[in-house]
Write a protein that holds these residues in place. Structure first.
Motif, PDB file in Angstrom:
ATOM      1  N   LEU A 153      33.177 -20.425 -25.373  1.00 51.99           N
ATOM      2  CA  LEU A 153      33.800 -21.683 -24.876  1.00 51.99           C
ATOM      3  C   LEU A 153      33.798 -22.999 -25.655  1.00 51.99           C
ATOM      4  O   LEU A 153      34.822 -23.941 -25.859  1.00 51.99           O
ATOM      5  CB  LEU A 153      33.778 -21.909 -23.266  1.00 51.99           C
ATOM      6  CG  LEU A 153      34.123 -20.713 -22.500  1.00 51.99           C
ATOM      7  CD1 LEU A 153      33.659 -21.148 -20.955  1.00 51.99           C
ATOM      8  CD2 LEU A 153      35.512 -20.675 -22.334  1.00 51.99           C
ATOM      9  N   TRP A 154      32.755 -23.326 -26.235  1.00 47.92           N
ATOM     10  CA  TRP A 154      32.235 -24.339 -26.600  1.00 47.92           C
ATOM     11  C   TRP A 154      33.011 -24.576 -28.177  1.00 47.92           C
ATOM     12  O   TRP A 154      33.552 -25.439 -28.526  1.00 47.92           O
ATOM     13  CB  TRP A 154      30.770 -24.659 -26.959  1.00 47.92           C
ATOM     14  CG  TRP A 154      30.530 -25.849 -27.809  1.00 47.92           C
ATOM     15  CD1 TRP A 154      30.046 -25.953 -29.123  1.00 47.92           C
ATOM     16  CD2 TRP A 154      30.658 -27.160 -27.278  1.00 47.92           C
ATOM     17  NE1 TRP A 154      29.753 -27.273 -29.491  1.00 47.92           N
ATOM     18  CE2 TRP A 154      30.088 -28.098 -28.330  1.00 47.92           C
ATOM     19  CE3 TRP A 154      30.773 -27.783 -25.969  1.00 47.92           C
ATOM     20  CZ2 TRP A 154      29.763 -29.591 -28.169  1.00 47.92           C
ATOM     21  CZ3 TRP A 154      30.469 -29.126 -25.954  1.00 47.92           C
ATOM     22  CH2 TRP A 154      30.250 -29.766 -26.929  1.00 47.92           C
ATOM     23  N   LEU A 175      28.730 -25.330 -16.994  1.00 47.72           N
ATOM     24  CA  LEU A 175      29.268 -25.268 -18.251  1.00 47.72           C
ATOM     25  C   LEU A 175      30.486 -24.531 -18.308  1.00 47.72           C
ATOM     26  O   LEU A 175      31.227 -24.774 -19.103  1.00 47.72           O
ATOM     27  CB  LEU A 175      27.965 -25.122 -19.361  1.00 47.72           C
ATOM     28  CG  LEU A 175      26.871 -25.831 -19.583  1.00 47.72           C
ATOM     29  CD1 LEU A 175      25.964 -25.536 -20.448  1.00 47.72           C
ATOM     30  CD2 LEU A 175      27.480 -27.310 -20.254  1.00 47.72           C
ATOM     31  N   VAL A 176      30.445 -23.370 -17.864  1.00 50.80           N
ATOM     32  CA  VAL A 176      31.551 -22.321 -18.116  1.00 50.80           C
ATOM     33  C   VAL A 176      32.756 -23.032 -17.326  1.00 50.80           C
ATOM     34  O   VAL A 176      33.762 -23.018 -17.831  1.00 50.80           O
ATOM     35  CB  VAL A 176      31.168 -21.159 -17.397  1.00 50.80           C
ATOM     36  CG1 VAL A 176      32.502 -20.120 -17.472  1.00 50.80           C
ATOM     37  CG2 VAL A 176      30.072 -20.478 -18.190  1.00 50.80           C
ATOM     38  N   ILE A 191      25.065 -12.526 -21.689  1.00 58.38           N
ATOM     39  CA  ILE A 191      26.572 -12.655 -21.369  1.00 58.38           C
ATOM     40  C   ILE A 191      26.869 -13.909 -21.269  1.00 58.38           C
ATOM     41  O   ILE A 191      28.004 -14.492 -21.721  1.00 58.38           O
ATOM     42  CB  ILE A 191      26.797 -11.586 -20.170  1.00 58.38           C
ATOM     43  CG1 ILE A 191      26.472 -10.331 -20.641  1.00 58.38           C
ATOM     44  CG2 ILE A 191      28.043 -12.064 -19.824  1.00 58.38           C
ATOM     45  CD1 ILE A 191      26.742  -9.518 -19.183  1.00 58.38           C
ATOM     46  N   LEU A 192      26.132 -14.585 -20.461  1.00 54.88           N
ATOM     47  CA  LEU A 192      26.375 -16.315 -20.215  1.00 54.88           C
ATOM     48  C   LEU A 192      26.059 -16.997 -21.151  1.00 54.88           C
ATOM     49  O   LEU A 192      27.043 -17.941 -21.532  1.00 54.88           O
ATOM     50  CB  LEU A 192      25.600 -16.710 -19.016  1.00 54.88           C
ATOM     51  CG  LEU A 192      25.853 -17.732 -18.299  1.00 54.88           C
ATOM     52  CD1 LEU A 192      27.356 -17.250 -17.320  1.00 54.88           C
ATOM     53  CD2 LEU A 192      25.016 -18.225 -16.967  1.00 54.88           C
ATOM     54  N   ALA A 193      25.198 -16.838 -22.159  1.00 58.90           N
ATOM     55  CA  ALA A 193      25.233 -17.523 -23.402  1.00 58.90           C
ATOM     56  C   ALA A 193      26.400 -17.230 -24.334  1.00 58.90           C
ATOM     57  O   ALA A 193      26.762 -18.303 -24.875  1.00 58.90           O
ATOM     58  CB  ALA A 193      23.952 -17.139 -24.224  1.00 58.90           C
ATOM     59  N   PHE A 194      26.741 -15.982 -24.419  1.00 58.67           N
ATOM     60  CA  PHE A 194      28.163 -15.667 -25.249  1.00 58.67           C
ATOM     61  C   PHE A 194      29.040 -16.333 -24.871  1.00 58.67           C
ATOM     62  O   PHE A 194      30.013 -17.116 -25.346  1.00 58.67           O
ATOM     63  CB  PHE A 194      28.238 -14.190 -25.135  1.00 58.67           C
ATOM     64  CG  PHE A 194      29.431 -13.671 -25.741  1.00 58.67           C
ATOM     65  CD1 PHE A 194      29.639 -13.761 -27.136  1.00 58.67           C
ATOM     66  CD2 PHE A 194      30.579 -13.174 -24.845  1.00 58.67           C
ATOM     67  CE1 PHE A 194      30.961 -13.125 -27.757  1.00 58.67           C
ATOM     68  CE2 PHE A 194      31.719 -12.988 -25.317  1.00 58.67           C
ATOM     69  CZ  PHE A 194      31.902 -12.811 -26.849  1.00 58.67           C
ATOM     70  N   VAL A 195      29.551 -16.416 -23.440  1.00 56.44           N
ATOM     71  CA  VAL A 195      30.412 -17.094 -22.825  1.00 56.44           C
ATOM     72  C   VAL A 195      30.616 -18.581 -23.211  1.00 56.44           C
ATOM     73  O   VAL A 195      31.449 -19.054 -23.436  1.00 56.44           O
ATOM     74  CB  VAL A 195      30.539 -16.675 -21.375  1.00 56.44           C
ATOM     75  CG1 VAL A 195      31.826 -17.694 -20.641  1.00 56.44           C
ATOM     76  CG2 VAL A 195      30.884 -15.326 -20.979  1.00 56.44           C
TER      77      VAL A 195
END
Length: 366
Positions: free
Chosen positions: A174-175, A336-337, A166-170
């Motif tokens: 965003l990038w 990063l988020v 989930i965090l990688a997807f977010v």
């Protein structure tokens, strides 16, 4: 006698921005809005309740009497460019807006470097995790024996995999959004530069008027609209007048030759693209991570990191290294988020440099 100039703007759409002006002596500063009671002296026919045109406001007005949108300037200096809604529920005296939860992230990004935020975010997460692990180990010494490591290991692996995906997807989303915003800005600047080049084929009077409108538009984007987007208050009104002026020049011009007709059609197309890219840019400035994803990112960290406390190891140093590694990775991911969520704020924000380069550089020459 010094004079103050008050600008009231109510925005319904880019084409419906309404501006009214009133000239008054500085000590008689009155605050006006288009949502006030009927009175002959009010520029829009109505006066804001609580604002007396015959009495000064004593500096920044109280939040309860802030108008819908007031741009206040004295001697050409904008003193209060934002709306009450832009400032949140509170405002501090002295002209410094109060911060609510919605604007706290923007304030942090605009006032602290990414390195400083990384030290506090990653370092704070690691310190909190290590402290929590030590406290649990002291309170329950049996944890160090690893009696429940099998169950904790399976649970930790499952939660870690789900949270990581989930965090990688977010982060990737965003990038991608940041790159798309950079593309939009570059495209808008390119179209503005092409209009400048196309104008060279027009008569001198038309070229001068079009250059003047585009120069004012570019300056408004960089000097007015960009700070607003950086602060989280994007506004169409900051550039609407200048964009309408450019459209008016082309709408009232009748090309005479075939060459002028070709460049005229190209200029109109590029100006349409500028308007389209402007809307896309402002839309990107208003984007933020949905609250549910924000809660999931933070809540996942609050579940995953404490789980590492329960994975017992006999050697304290190894336990601390394990907990700190997981906490550091989670903290850096959250950083990063946090940084990528606002494309126009912080060190990694989109730059307005394209509006100063190429054919547009002439508008910035002293």
């Amino acid at each position: 006698m010094a004079y103050a100039r008050y600008t009231v703007s109510t925005e319904r759409s880019p084409a419906e921005s309404v501006t009214s002006e009133r000239r008054a002596t500085a000590p008689e500063a009155g605050l006006w809005t288009d949502a006030c009671r009927t009175e002959p002296e009010c520029p829009t026919g109505r006066r804001l309740p609580g604002a007396d045109p015959r009495r000064g406001t004593g500096g920044v007005p109280a939040p309860s009497v802030l108008p819908a949108r007031v741009g206040r300037s004295l001697g050409g200096v904008n003193l209060f460019p934002y709306t009450r809604g832009d400032l949140g529920s509170d405002a501090l005296w002295g002209g410094v807006p109060g911060l609510d939860s919605a604007h706290m992230s923007l304030w942090l990004l605009n006032h602290f470097s990414t390195f400083t935020l990384a030290v506090f975010t990653v370092g704070g997460t690691v310190l909190a995790a290590v402290a929590g692990s030590l406290l649990l180990r002291r309170r329950y010494p049996s944890v160090a024996h690893g009696e429940h490591n099998d169950m904790v290991g399976v649970t930790l692996g499952m939660f870690g995999a789900i949270y990581g995906i989930i965090l990688a997807f977010v982060i990737v989303t965003l990038w991608t959004q940041l790159e798309d915003t950079q593309t939009i800005v570059a495209s808008e600047a390119t179209d503005a530069a092409l209009i400048t080049r196309d104008a060279a084929a027009f008569p001198a009077s038309v070229q001068t008027r079009l250059d003047s409108a585009m120069s004012a538009y570019v300056h408004a984007v960089v000097e007015d609209q960009w700070p607003r987007m950086r602060a989280g208050h994007p506004s169409y009104g900051a550039t609407e007048t200048h964009l309408q002026a450019a459209f008016h020049v082309l709408q009232t011009y009748d090309p005479k030759s075939q060459q002028q007709q070709v460049f005229y059609e190209q200029a109109v197309g590029h100006l349409d693209d500028v308007a389209s890219q402007r809307r896309a840019r402002i839309t990107m400035a208003r984007q933020e991570l949905p609250p549910l994803l924000q809660a999931l990112a933070i809540g996942g960290a609050l579940v995953l990191v404490p789980l590492t406390f329960l994975y017992g190891m006999r050697k304290l140093r190894v336990q601390i290294l394990f907990v700190a590694s997981v906490a550091g990775l989670v903290g850096f991911s959250l950083l990063l988020v946090f940084v990528l969520d606002r494309p126009f704020a912080g060190d990694l924000s989109v730059s307005p440099a394209p509006y100063r380069e190429g054919a547009l550089a002439q508008y910035w020459a002293k």
